[in-house]
Design a protein around this motif. Structure first.
Motif, PDB file in Angstrom:
ATOM      1  N   VAL B 168       9.072   8.554  -5.511  1.00  0.00           N
ATOM      2  CA  VAL B 168       8.338   8.446  -4.240  1.00  0.00           C
ATOM      3  C   VAL B 168       8.523   9.738  -3.426  1.00  0.00           C
ATOM      4  CG1 VAL B 168       8.303   7.270  -1.996  1.00  0.00           C
ATOM      5  CG2 VAL B 168       8.334   5.927  -4.112  1.00  0.00           C
ATOM      6  N   LEU B 172       5.545  12.312  -2.334  1.00  0.00           N
ATOM      7  CA  LEU B 172       5.275  12.558  -0.918  1.00  0.00           C
ATOM      8  C   LEU B 172       4.915  14.024  -0.656  1.00  0.00           C
ATOM      9  CD1 LEU B 172       7.912  10.353   0.926  1.00  0.00           C
ATOM     10  CD2 LEU B 172       5.451  10.413   1.408  1.00  0.00           C
ATOM     11  N   VAL B 190       3.801   4.801  -3.180  1.00  0.00           N
ATOM     12  CA  VAL B 190       4.484   5.623  -2.184  1.00  0.00           C
ATOM     13  C   VAL B 190       4.589   4.869  -0.854  1.00  0.00           C
ATOM     14  CG1 VAL B 190       4.257   7.719  -0.786  1.00  0.00           C
ATOM     15  CG2 VAL B 190       3.900   7.823  -3.259  1.00  0.00           C
TER      16      VAL B 190
END
Lengths: 212, 212
Positions: B168, B172, B190
């Motif tokens: 995640v 990002l 996410v």
């Protein structure tokens, strides 16, 4: 226990030992573990049967008694954790060795991969000649720092560890560029890695598959 | 036990949570561990005192009772191993979670880093406009494969793990490019990560340092 790894049917490097199965073979040899190899063609790597083992369609994979792993760093770590020989017993020393394993893969290898990409996949682009020196400088920046840290030690932190195995393997990718030889401390470090009997057995095993 | 990490005095992203200390803060929050933060300027990062902690002159570092670690992946792994919460107890499941931790850092992040480099450090180069789409395609290739593997699962392998935390965090970095939103499965993944209370505390803590 039967261990099976996958490797290229024909490695793009023609047996120079730069394909990632060599890293896994080396770890297995250091641990004294026998293993089988299943060779995979480029086409088969992108087919469902192999993607079920490796979601990114690459080699190597690792299978052992119902456990399936991909990702070289994870496989080497698994071998080191479960079969001794590549990580110190002391908690702190172990955490530091693992740090070098990650550093090899996430700090030192990315600019080296960029250089490989710049030369191989973008070598015919109009910007190639002007851009490659920039990428080389990024690689040199990292190598200067690594060389300063290693100093006159044999290995990165005490005895040879999984961190050294991975760092030497990552640095070996630089040899064709000539950059490794600009850093005598690191060139000697890599030579120490290559001189290990386990490395030599691993190298010979991949060469037997890929010799021209 | 006192845990101290380092972070940018002023993060280049101005508080978007993309600096790597956020990953460590997140792991610490998941583990429920309090920590101190020492802020470091860009100049101090390259000086001997910091280089003794981090040979590549970056953040974050991690100090705990005489143990000094650098390299985000290694720090997150250390927190997960020694303080529970981020790795499953079952041996096989644990090895697979660790695989995703390495995959995030060594397979998914490198092309994303290349894109960041292409935009930020080479954005003014004459080849930039023609080259960026090539780099974006390499990122998309990886995201397609990752999205196919995730499918309709919440997390990469069973419960949320250190592997998800890192994946995640890596994804990002893509948000500013708009590419993440081309993959609804991954955008939702996410968002699930960001919705975790531990992530929100970590994000708020870095924002408190970096808010414009």
């Amino acid at each position: 226990m039967t261990i099976t790894i996958t490797a290229f049917e024909r490695s793009p490097d023609g047996g120079k030992g730069l394909a990632r199965d060599t890293r896994v073979r080396w770890a297995l040899e250091e641990a004294g573990l026998p293993y089988d190899v299943r060779l995979v063609s480029f086409r088969a790597m992108k087919e469902p049967a192999h993607l079920a083992l490796h979601p990114f369609g690459q080699i190597p994979t690792y299978e052992e008694d119902g456990l399936v792993l991909f990702e070289t760093g994870a496989i080497v770590f698994h071998i080191a954790t479960h079969h001794g020989a590549l990580l110190p017993a002391d908690d702190h020393a172990r955490a530091r060795a693992i740090t070098w394993l990650f550093a090899a893969l996430n700090t030192v290898e990315p600019p080296i991969l960029e250089l490989v990409t710049a030369r191989i996949f973008e070598g015919d682009k109009p910007w190639s000649k002007e851009r490659i020196p920039l990428v080389e400088e990024r690689v040199r920046d990292r190598l200067k720092q690594l060389s300063a840290r290693l100093g006159d030690a044999d290995w990165l932190d005490g005895d040879f560890s999984a961190g050294d195995l991975m760092m030497v393997s990552v640095l070996l990718r630089l040899r064709p560029s000539g950059i490794l030889d600009e850093f005598p401390v690191l060139a000697a470090y890599v030579a120490r890695g290559e001189a290990r009997p386990a490395y030599q057995r691993a190298f010979a095993a991949q060469l037997a598959v890929n010799a021209p």
